[in-house]
Design a protein around this motif. Structure first.
Motif, mmCIF file in Angstrom:
data_model
loop_
_atom_site.group_PDB
_atom_site.id
_atom_site.type_symbol
_atom_site.label_atom_id
_atom_site.label_comp_id
_atom_site.label_asym_id
_atom_site.label_seq_id
_atom_site.Cartn_x
_atom_site.Cartn_y
_atom_site.Cartn_z
ATOM 1 N N VAL A 244 0.852 -1.175 0.000
ATOM 2 C CA VAL A 244 0.000 0.000 0.000
ATOM 3 C C VAL A 244 0.893 1.232 0.000
ATOM 4 O O VAL A 244 1.815 1.345 0.785
ATOM 5 N N THR B 245 0.867 5.295 0.542
ATOM 6 C CA THR B 245 0.026 6.289 1.190
ATOM 7 C C THR B 245 0.570 7.683 0.961
ATOM 8 O O THR B 245 1.724 7.871 0.607
ATOM 9 N N PRO C 67 -4.645 5.758 1.695
ATOM 10 C CA PRO C 67 -4.128 4.834 0.681
ATOM 11 C C PRO C 67 -4.244 5.416 -0.728
ATOM 12 O O PRO C 67 -5.274 5.947 -1.104
ATOM 13 N N THR D 5 -1.227 2.949 8.576
ATOM 14 C CA THR D 5 -2.261 2.570 7.614
ATOM 15 C C THR D 5 -2.378 1.055 7.528
ATOM 16 O O THR D 5 -3.481 0.512 7.454
ATOM 17 N N CYS E 78 -9.515 0.278 1.921
ATOM 18 C CA CYS E 78 -8.913 1.591 1.626
ATOM 19 C C CYS E 78 -9.986 2.674 1.578
ATOM 20 O O CYS E 78 -9.774 3.789 2.065
#
Length: 138
Positions: free
Chosen positions: A1, A3, A9, A97, A126
């Motif tokens: 992911v 960010t 995200p 996250t 997300c």
């Protein structure tokens, strides 16, 4: 992911469990849904990664994308802690996250056999994180 600054995200890439994260940097950058502004000298694009991604190929990939890489070399974090008390890693936003995504039990242990189903659940998580952050920040 991948960010952004507040930990929202931007891009998700899925591969097998035995695949190293540094092999997915290009796929994650390609999976971004938002168009990022072109980097300039005054407003460069930054990407923070952990020391598991410390590789010259990753740095070259980020340079090709026009990003400024912030990747700790092995042993560098320990040295910074001893020199500057309270020094904080820049990658904590990404780790936070990931912790938010681990609240979704279906993502924590992958039960789906098909990649498409798992990717759909990742996108739902997300979206959930983005909606929650919008309530927090706005």
């Amino acid at each position: 992911v991948l960010t952004d600054g507040p930990g929202l995200p931007l891009g998700v890439a899925v591969d097998g469990a035995t695949r190293h994260d540094m092999k997915l940097v290009d796929a994650t950058l390609e999976a971004m849904m938002l168009k990022r502004p072109e980097p300039t000298a005054t407003w460069p694009q930054h990407v923070c990664l952990d020391k598991g991604d410390d590789d010259d190929a990753v740095r070259e990939t980020l340079k090709e994308w026009g990003d400024t890489a912030h990747i700790r070399r092995r042993g560098e974090a320990r040295q910074a802690k001893s020199e500057i008390p309270g020094d904080r890693a820049r990658r904590w936003v990404v780790e936070r996250t990931h912790a938010w995504m681990n609240r979704c039990r279906r993502l924590l242990i992958r039960w789906e056999k098909h990649v498409e189903n798992y990717l759909a659940l990742l996108h739902c998580a997300c979206a959930w994180i983005t909606v929650r952050a919008a309530e927090l920040f706005g």
